[in-house]
Scaffold this motif. Structure first.
Motif, mmCIF file in Angstrom:
data_model
loop_
_atom_site.group_PDB
_atom_site.id
_atom_site.type_symbol
_atom_site.label_atom_id
_atom_site.label_comp_id
_atom_site.label_asym_id
_atom_site.label_seq_id
_atom_site.Cartn_x
_atom_site.Cartn_y
_atom_site.Cartn_z
ATOM 1 N N TYR A 95 1.137 -1.316 -0.154
ATOM 2 C CA TYR A 95 0.107 -0.088 -0.144
ATOM 3 C C TYR A 95 0.875 1.506 -0.044
ATOM 4 O O TYR A 95 0.940 2.032 0.874
ATOM 5 N N PRO A 96 1.731 1.281 -1.003
ATOM 6 C CA PRO A 96 2.773 2.607 -1.121
ATOM 7 C C PRO A 96 1.914 4.070 -0.659
ATOM 8 O O PRO A 96 2.389 4.825 -0.288
ATOM 9 N N GLN A 97 0.393 4.112 -1.072
ATOM 10 C CA GLN A 97 -0.164 5.289 -1.122
ATOM 11 C C GLN A 97 -0.404 5.591 0.306
ATOM 12 O O GLN A 97 -0.695 6.888 0.413
ATOM 13 N N ILE A 98 -0.274 4.707 1.242
ATOM 14 C CA ILE A 98 -0.444 5.164 2.759
ATOM 15 C C ILE A 98 0.995 4.909 3.361
ATOM 16 O O ILE A 98 0.668 5.203 4.494
ATOM 17 N N ALA A 99 2.055 4.743 2.765
ATOM 18 C CA ALA A 99 3.271 4.443 3.524
ATOM 19 C C ALA A 99 3.632 5.724 4.442
ATOM 20 O O ALA A 99 4.247 5.239 5.606
ATOM 21 N N HIS A 100 3.358 6.782 3.918
ATOM 22 C CA HIS A 100 3.864 7.876 4.763
ATOM 23 C C HIS A 100 2.707 8.120 5.777
ATOM 24 O O HIS A 100 2.985 8.894 6.859
ATOM 25 N N LEU A 101 1.674 7.449 5.951
ATOM 26 C CA LEU A 101 0.802 7.610 7.281
ATOM 27 C C LEU A 101 1.300 6.326 8.161
ATOM 28 O O LEU A 101 0.423 6.335 9.384
ATOM 29 N N VAL A 102 2.088 5.416 7.916
ATOM 30 C CA VAL A 102 2.429 4.425 8.857
ATOM 31 C C VAL A 102 3.146 5.160 10.050
ATOM 32 O O VAL A 102 4.279 5.946 10.077
ATOM 33 N N PRO A 103 2.582 4.812 11.322
ATOM 34 C CA PRO A 103 3.295 5.615 12.531
ATOM 35 C C PRO A 103 4.698 5.274 12.624
ATOM 36 O O PRO A 103 4.994 4.127 12.703
ATOM 37 N N ARG A 104 5.673 6.346 12.823
ATOM 38 C CA ARG A 104 6.828 5.852 12.878
ATOM 39 C C ARG A 104 7.373 5.315 13.946
ATOM 40 O O ARG A 104 8.259 4.493 13.824
ATOM 41 N N ASP A 105 6.617 5.409 15.024
ATOM 42 C CA ASP A 105 6.791 4.512 16.449
ATOM 43 C C ASP A 105 6.473 3.214 15.973
ATOM 44 O O ASP A 105 7.276 2.396 17.059
ATOM 45 N N LEU A 106 5.787 2.800 15.093
ATOM 46 C CA LEU A 106 5.579 1.389 15.286
ATOM 47 C C LEU A 106 6.688 0.680 14.215
ATOM 48 O O LEU A 106 7.105 -0.471 14.710
ATOM 49 N N LEU A 107 7.290 1.427 13.339
ATOM 50 C CA LEU A 107 8.621 1.035 12.572
ATOM 51 C C LEU A 107 9.667 0.898 13.523
ATOM 52 O O LEU A 107 10.381 -0.101 13.612
ATOM 53 N N TRP A 108 9.669 1.798 14.427
ATOM 54 C CA TRP A 108 10.953 1.940 15.492
ATOM 55 C C TRP A 108 10.550 0.672 16.199
ATOM 56 O O TRP A 108 11.681 -0.080 16.782
ATOM 57 N N TYR A 109 9.200 0.470 16.910
ATOM 58 C CA TYR A 109 9.214 -0.507 17.912
ATOM 59 C C TYR A 109 9.478 -1.951 17.138
ATOM 60 O O TYR A 109 10.164 -2.836 17.816
ATOM 61 N N PHE A 110 9.029 -2.251 16.104
ATOM 62 C CA PHE A 110 9.084 -3.538 15.382
ATOM 63 C C PHE A 110 10.680 -3.789 15.004
ATOM 64 O O PHE A 110 10.981 -4.998 14.804
ATOM 65 N N ALA A 111 11.114 -2.778 14.741
ATOM 66 C CA ALA A 111 12.324 -2.656 14.249
ATOM 67 C C ALA A 111 12.855 -3.590 13.064
ATOM 68 O O ALA A 111 12.111 -3.637 12.277
ATOM 69 N N GLY A 112 13.990 -4.177 13.095
ATOM 70 C CA GLY A 112 14.364 -5.210 12.023
ATOM 71 C C GLY A 112 14.448 -4.516 10.619
ATOM 72 O O GLY A 112 14.876 -3.550 10.582
ATOM 73 N N ASP A 113 13.616 -5.143 9.875
ATOM 74 C CA ASP A 113 13.433 -4.640 8.333
ATOM 75 C C ASP A 113 12.823 -3.498 8.324
ATOM 76 O O ASP A 113 12.953 -2.586 7.355
ATOM 77 N N CYS A 114 12.051 -3.259 9.191
ATOM 78 C CA CYS A 114 11.125 -1.736 9.305
ATOM 79 C C CYS A 114 12.136 -0.514 9.138
ATOM 80 O O CYS A 114 11.583 0.496 8.804
ATOM 81 N N LEU A 115 13.152 -0.736 9.800
ATOM 82 C CA LEU A 115 14.187 0.377 10.056
ATOM 83 C C LEU A 115 14.742 0.740 8.652
ATOM 84 O O LEU A 115 15.169 2.068 8.500
ATOM 85 N N HIS A 116 14.563 0.085 7.623
ATOM 86 C CA HIS A 116 14.884 0.297 6.206
ATOM 87 C C HIS A 116 14.153 1.492 5.756
ATOM 88 O O HIS A 116 14.372 2.055 4.853
ATOM 89 N N TYR A 117 13.027 1.608 6.234
ATOM 90 C CA TYR A 117 11.983 2.828 5.754
ATOM 91 C C TYR A 117 12.186 3.836 6.644
ATOM 92 O O TYR A 117 11.191 4.761 6.509
ATOM 93 N N MET A 118 13.098 4.065 7.694
ATOM 94 C CA MET A 118 13.427 5.510 8.227
ATOM 95 C C MET A 118 14.819 5.941 7.743
ATOM 96 O O MET A 118 15.588 5.223 7.745
ATOM 97 N N PRO A 119 14.619 7.076 7.681
ATOM 98 C CA PRO A 119 16.031 7.829 7.185
ATOM 99 C C PRO A 119 16.817 7.872 8.571
ATOM 100 O O PRO A 119 16.260 7.766 9.581
ATOM 101 N N ASP A 120 18.406 7.906 8.144
ATOM 102 C CA ASP A 120 19.103 8.017 9.263
ATOM 103 C C ASP A 120 18.812 8.919 10.289
ATOM 104 O O ASP A 120 19.144 8.762 11.567
ATOM 105 N N ASP A 121 18.471 10.149 10.147
ATOM 106 C CA ASP A 121 18.099 11.257 11.049
ATOM 107 C C ASP A 121 17.202 10.816 11.982
ATOM 108 O O ASP A 121 16.908 11.107 13.064
#
Length: 135
Positions: free
Chosen positions: A69-95
């Protein structure tokens, strides 16, 4: 159930409502979308019962949300990406990763000193200090 898990359940519920809306807008194949929501609900049910075991399922599902669902990728809460970590971190910029690492350090420090820690408030403070021009 810890506050951390409770907070992430709220974020998962929010993300699920976005996924449901995408399905209702018929922007995705209905059958695979229904199956995906079932897996999403499995994660939602597993997280409070076994937060550790839910990590891999969470990584898998969040990465799929972004790729399916690339059309909603920007709506995924960043806290969830961080919390689950692993491959999710590929979708977070370094800063952004740096910001979350600083947050984790602050939380650890607060816990060590038996001080209260408000994740969302600290995140806002850190984000504001990062927005200030560097001299």
């Amino acid at each position: 159930m810890s506050n951390v898990v409770a907070d992430h359940l709220v974020l998962l519920d929010h993300l699920r409502s976005i996924l449901v809306a995408v399905g209702e807008a018929e922007q995705v194949p209905e059958e695979s979308h229904a199956l995906f929501l079932e897996r999403f609900d499995e994660l939602r049910a597993l997280l409070p019962v076994d937060p550790i075991e839910s990590q891999y399922l969470g990584q898998d599902i969040l990465c799929q949300v972004i790729t399916r669902y690339p059309q909603i990728a920007h709506l995924v809460p960043r806290d969830l990406l961080w919390y689950f970590a692993g491959d999710c971190l590929h979708y977070m910029p370094d800063d952004e990763i740096d910001l979350y690492q600083a947050l984790e350090e602050r939380r650890f420090e607060a816990e060590q000193n038996d001080e209260p820690f408000d994740w969302n408030q600290e995140k806002q403070l850190l984000a504001m200090s990062n927005d200030e021009p560097k001299h």
